[in-house]
Design an enzyme around this catalytic site. Structure first.
Site, PDB file in Angstrom:
ATOM      1  N   PRO A 150       0.832  -1.207   0.000  1.00 12.17           N
ATOM      2  CA  PRO A 150       0.000   0.000   0.000  1.00 12.17           C
ATOM      3  C   PRO A 150       0.866   1.255   0.000  1.00 12.17           C
ATOM      4  O   PRO A 150       1.831   1.351   0.746  1.00 12.17           O
ATOM      5  CB  PRO A 150      -0.773  -0.099   1.319  1.00 12.17           C
ATOM      6  CG  PRO A 150       0.045  -0.992   2.198  1.00 12.17           C
ATOM      7  CD  PRO A 150       0.785  -1.930   1.295  1.00 12.17           C
TER       8      PRO A 150
ATOM      9  N   GLN B 281      -6.816  -2.151   4.316  1.00  9.99           N
ATOM     10  CA  GLN B 281      -5.971  -1.841   5.475  1.00  9.99           C
ATOM     11  C   GLN B 281      -6.611  -0.744   6.325  1.00  9.99           C
ATOM     12  O   GLN B 281      -7.016   0.288   5.800  1.00  9.99           O
ATOM     13  CB  GLN B 281      -4.585  -1.367   5.037  1.00  9.99           C
ATOM     14  CG  GLN B 281      -3.664  -1.146   6.240  1.00  9.99           C
ATOM     15  CD  GLN B 281      -2.308  -0.577   5.880  1.00  9.99           C
ATOM     16  OE1 GLN B 281      -2.200   0.548   5.431  1.00  9.99           O
ATOM     17  NE2 GLN B 281      -1.263  -1.372   6.068  1.00  9.99           N
TER      18      GLN B 281
ATOM     19  N   CYS C 296       2.906   2.852   9.931  1.00 12.88           N
ATOM     20  CA  CYS C 296       2.909   4.223   9.411  1.00 12.88           C
ATOM     21  C   CYS C 296       3.685   5.144  10.360  1.00 12.88           C
ATOM     22  O   CYS C 296       3.400   5.208  11.552  1.00 12.88           O
ATOM     23  CB  CYS C 296       1.489   4.731   9.215  1.00 12.88           C
ATOM     24  SG  CYS C 296       1.486   6.397   8.520  1.00 12.88           S
TER      25      CYS C 296
ATOM     26  N   LYS D 170       0.666  -5.317   9.187  1.00 13.28           N
ATOM     27  CA  LYS D 170       1.879  -4.836   8.498  1.00 13.28           C
ATOM     28  C   LYS D 170       2.685  -4.036   9.505  1.00 13.28           C
ATOM     29  O   LYS D 170       2.206  -3.036  10.029  1.00 13.28           O
ATOM     30  CB  LYS D 170       1.496  -3.986   7.287  1.00 13.28           C
ATOM     31  CG  LYS D 170       2.692  -3.541   6.459  1.00 13.28           C
ATOM     32  CD  LYS D 170       2.268  -3.158   5.052  1.00 13.28           C
ATOM     33  CE  LYS D 170       3.398  -2.589   4.219  1.00 13.28           C
ATOM     34  NZ  LYS D 170       3.748  -1.216   4.597  1.00 13.28           N
TER      35      LYS D 170
ATOM     36  N   ASN E 183       9.296  -6.983   3.066  1.00 14.08           N
ATOM     37  CA  ASN E 183       9.047  -5.748   2.319  1.00 14.08           C
ATOM     38  C   ASN E 183      10.162  -4.733   2.575  1.00 14.08           C
ATOM     39  O   ASN E 183      10.640  -4.597   3.704  1.00 14.08           O
ATOM     40  CB  ASN E 183       7.686  -5.169   2.744  1.00 14.08           C
ATOM     41  CG  ASN E 183       7.477  -3.728   2.306  1.00 14.08           C
ATOM     42  OD1 ASN E 183       7.312  -2.853   3.139  1.00 14.08           O
ATOM     43  ND2 ASN E 183       7.480  -3.479   1.017  1.00 14.08           N
ATOM     44  N   GLY E 184      10.508  -4.057   1.489  1.00 15.87           N
ATOM     45  CA  GLY E 184      11.446  -2.948   1.624  1.00 15.87           C
ATOM     46  C   GLY E 184      12.535  -2.958   0.576  1.00 15.87           C
ATOM     47  O   GLY E 184      13.323  -3.891   0.502  1.00 15.87           O
ATOM     48  N   ASP E 185      12.528  -1.918  -0.277  1.00 20.03           N
ATOM     49  CA  ASP E 185      13.619  -1.637  -1.223  1.00 20.03           C
ATOM     50  C   ASP E 185      13.720  -2.611  -2.396  1.00 20.03           C
ATOM     51  O   ASP E 185      14.783  -2.679  -3.021  1.00 20.03           O
ATOM     52  CB  ASP E 185      14.984  -1.587  -0.500  1.00 20.03           C
ATOM     53  CG  ASP E 185      15.026  -0.528   0.578  1.00 20.03           C
ATOM     54  OD1 ASP E 185      14.147   0.364   0.568  1.00 20.03           O
ATOM     55  OD2 ASP E 185      15.938  -0.585   1.431  1.00 20.03           O
TER      56      ASP E 185
ATOM     57  N   GLY F  27       6.424  -1.839  -3.114  1.00 20.85           N
ATOM     58  CA  GLY F  27       5.699  -0.571  -3.110  1.00 20.85           C
ATOM     59  C   GLY F  27       6.219   0.368  -4.171  1.00 20.85           C
ATOM     60  O   GLY F  27       5.797   0.347  -5.332  1.00 20.85           O
ATOM     61  N   ARG F  28       7.208   1.203  -3.778  1.00 17.17           N
ATOM     62  CA  ARG F  28       7.701   2.244  -4.681  1.00 17.17           C
ATOM     63  C   ARG F  28       8.208   1.686  -5.998  1.00 17.17           C
ATOM     64  O   ARG F  28       8.079   2.339  -7.035  1.00 17.17           O
ATOM     65  CB  ARG F  28       8.787   3.064  -3.963  1.00 17.17           C
ATOM     66  CG  ARG F  28       8.221   3.880  -2.818  1.00 17.17           C
ATOM     67  CD  ARG F  28       9.301   4.404  -1.907  1.00 17.17           C
ATOM     68  NE  ARG F  28       9.982   3.323  -1.189  1.00 17.17           N
ATOM     69  CZ  ARG F  28      10.977   3.484  -0.330  1.00 17.17           C
ATOM     70  NH1 ARG F  28      11.418   4.705  -0.092  1.00 17.17           N
ATOM     71  NH2 ARG F  28      11.522   2.451   0.288  1.00 17.17           N
TER      72      ARG F  28
HETATM   73  C1  LIG Z   1       4.292   7.780   0.096  1.00 20.97           C
HETATM   74  C2  LIG Z   1       4.152   6.466   0.818  1.00 20.97           C
HETATM   75  C3  LIG Z   1       2.918   6.109   1.324  1.00 20.97           C
HETATM   76  C4  LIG Z   1       2.752   4.893   2.032  1.00 20.97           C
HETATM   77  N1  LIG Z   1       1.519   4.551   2.500  1.00 20.97           N
HETATM   78  C5  LIG Z   1       1.378   3.375   3.194  1.00 20.97           C
HETATM   79  C6  LIG Z   1       0.099   2.969   3.696  1.00 20.97           C
HETATM   80  O1  LIG Z   1      -0.931   3.627   3.491  1.00 20.97           O
HETATM   81  N2  LIG Z   1       0.046   1.806   4.413  1.00 20.97           N
HETATM   82  C7  LIG Z   1       1.156   1.035   4.654  1.00 20.97           C
HETATM   83  O2  LIG Z   1       1.064   0.000   5.303  1.00 20.97           O
HETATM   84  N3  LIG Z   1       2.355   1.379   4.161  1.00 20.97           N
HETATM   85  C8  LIG Z   1       2.492   2.526   3.440  1.00 20.97           C
HETATM   86  N4  LIG Z   1       3.716   2.854   2.931  1.00 20.97           N
HETATM   87  C9  LIG Z   1       4.851   1.922   3.118  1.00 20.97           C
HETATM   88  C10 LIG Z   1       4.967   0.930   1.966  1.00 20.97           C
HETATM   89  O3  LIG Z   1       3.865   0.058   1.924  1.00 20.97           O
HETATM   90  C11 LIG Z   1       6.247   0.099   2.093  1.00 20.97           C
HETATM   91  O4  LIG Z   1       6.205  -0.588   3.319  1.00 20.97           O
HETATM   92  C12 LIG Z   1       7.525   0.932   2.033  1.00 20.97           C
HETATM   93  O5  LIG Z   1       7.442   1.916   1.027  1.00 20.97           O
HETATM   94  C13 LIG Z   1       8.753   0.044   1.772  1.00 20.97           C
HETATM   95  O6  LIG Z   1       8.579  -0.735   0.608  1.00 20.97           O
HETATM   96  P1  LIG Z   1       9.141  -0.298  -0.843  1.00 20.97           P
HETATM   97  O7  LIG Z   1      10.618  -0.010  -0.696  1.00 20.97           O
HETATM   98  O8  LIG Z   1       8.856  -1.463  -1.730  1.00 20.97           O
HETATM   99  O9  LIG Z   1       8.401   0.945  -1.241  1.00 20.97           O
HETATM  100  C14 LIG Z   1       3.876   4.051   2.213  1.00 20.97           C
HETATM  101  C15 LIG Z   1       5.107   4.408   1.662  1.00 20.97           C
HETATM  102  C16 LIG Z   1       5.268   5.594   0.977  1.00 20.97           C
HETATM  103  C17 LIG Z   1       6.623   5.930   0.402  1.00 20.97           C
END
Ligand SMILES: Cc1cc2nc3c(=O)[nH]c(=O)nc-3n(C[C@H](O)[C@H](O)[C@H](O)COP(=O)(O)O)c2cc1C
Length: 314
Positions: free
Chosen positions: A24, A78, A108, A147, A208-210, A232-233
């Site tokens: 998310p 969520q 969060c 999460k 999760n992460g990066d 995510g990103r």
């Molecule tokens: C702008 C932004 C908004 C996010 N919103 C949520 C959210 O609503 N709920 C959640 O559980 N994580 C949220 N995250 C965290 C991501 O789900 C994820 O855990 C985090 O970005 C690391 O994963 P990634 O490197 O694949 O992005 C958010 C991250 C970013 C950067």
């Protein structure tokens, strides 16, 4: 790829459409983008965090955030909050919408959420983590997941207590973002800790992460022993990360148009403005990206955007 062609897999008690899931991201992972991610093979998609209080009060804006399309399934909604009573009430209301899973946000980092004891602030109180999840599990029939982050800061890496509380609470899946709350989104996600958690947890762990590439996702699964990972990103502007396909410029352009049409169908003309943050990610590796970006974000109609995109392909 259409969702119907994907084989469903079991992760513990949960059935998903594949091991690479869409994380998310508030403001990005809306119904149009979740559909796109599913079409490209994301095994599960999730709404952004939605206020349990807002749900219980049936706040109109909050209720709008709960909308989803059948094509998004399997989908998790969520929620966030910190009162076990309010959260289980919200979970019961959410279940009526028939999502495939409910997820509670314990990661969060933003002050607006943590300040009221929700999101990552829950990590400071494993007893409350147990009360919240046990209450949800008792209240709904669909799977409950959480999460989390690995701790509040590096002096309080209490992931063992957190995961134990979640196990005792009866959750079916735990997603671990390998950062502390203090790190926000900086530094690096700690996959050594994710691996440790996956080793001792009796509940399936989603790392999760990066993750930025399809190969990277498979590599992290192998390294950590997690049966699935969340992206995510790395999926924004690159839904092909789920399938591992390398798209041509023309395929990227065609995808942008499909995404834009879904945005307009969902949001009306506001969808054109909301599409901009996706557009810049889709085109960021194109030759002359800076110039194209400037033209695209200055466009206010579907026709204009499509003309600019078609001029790239020529
Ligand atoms: C702008 C932004 C908004 C996010 N919103 C949520 C959210 O609503 N709920 C959640 O559980 N994580 C949220 N995250 C965290 C991501 O789900 C994820 O855990 C985090 O970005 C690391 O994963 P990634 O490197 O694949 O992005 C958010 C991250 C970013 C950067």
């Amino acid at each position: 790829m259409c969702p119907g062609t994907l084989a469903m897999i079991k992760i513990g008690k949960i059935t998903v459409a594949g091991p690479l899931m869409l994380a998310p991201i508030a403001g990005f992972t809306d119904p149009p983008f979740r559909r796109i991610a599913r079409r490209h093979g994301a095994g599960l998609v999730m709404t952004e965090l939605i206020s349990a209080e807002g749900i219980v009060r049936a706040n109109r804006k909050t209720m709008d955030m709960l909308a989803f399309h059948d094509e998004e399934r399997p989908l998790a909604i969520q929620i966030f909050g910190n009162s076990p009573a309010v959260i289980s009430e919200a979970a019961a209301a959410v279940e009526e919408l028939r999502p495939d899973m409910i997820n509670i946000n314990m990661g969060c980092p933003v002050r607006r959420v943590c300040g009221s004891g929700s999101g990552a602030a829950l990590l400071l109180d494993p007893k409350n983590i147990f009360d919240i999840t046990a209450g949800m599990v008792k209240r709904v029939r669909i799977p409950v997941s959480a999460k989390i982050r690995i701790g509040w800061d590096h002096r309080s890496l209490n992931y063992i207590d957190t995961v134990k509380a979640l196990q005792d609470g009866g959750v079916s899946l735990i997603i671990v973002h390998g950062r502390t709350r203090d790190q926000q989104y900086g530094g690096r996600a700690d996959w050594d800790v994710i691996r440790k958690i996956a080793e001792f947890s009796s509940v399936p762990i989603v790392g999760n992460g990066d993750i930025r590439t399809h190969a990277g996702a498979l590599e992290r699964m192998g390294f950590s022993g997690c049966p699935a990972v969340m992206i995510g990103r790395g999926a924004v502007g690159n839904p092909w990360i789920f399938s591992g396909r390398k798209p041509s410029v023309q395929e990227i352009i065609d995808e942008i148009k499909k995404h834009l049409d879904l945005m307009i169908a969902y949001y009306g003309l506001r969808g054109i403005v909301l599409m901009r943050k996706h557009l810049v990610r889709y085109i960021h590796e194109f030759r002359g990206a800076r110039e194209i970006r400037k033209r695209l974000v200055g466009s206010n109609s579907r026709e204009e955007i499509c003309e600019i995109l078609d001029s790239i392909a020529r």
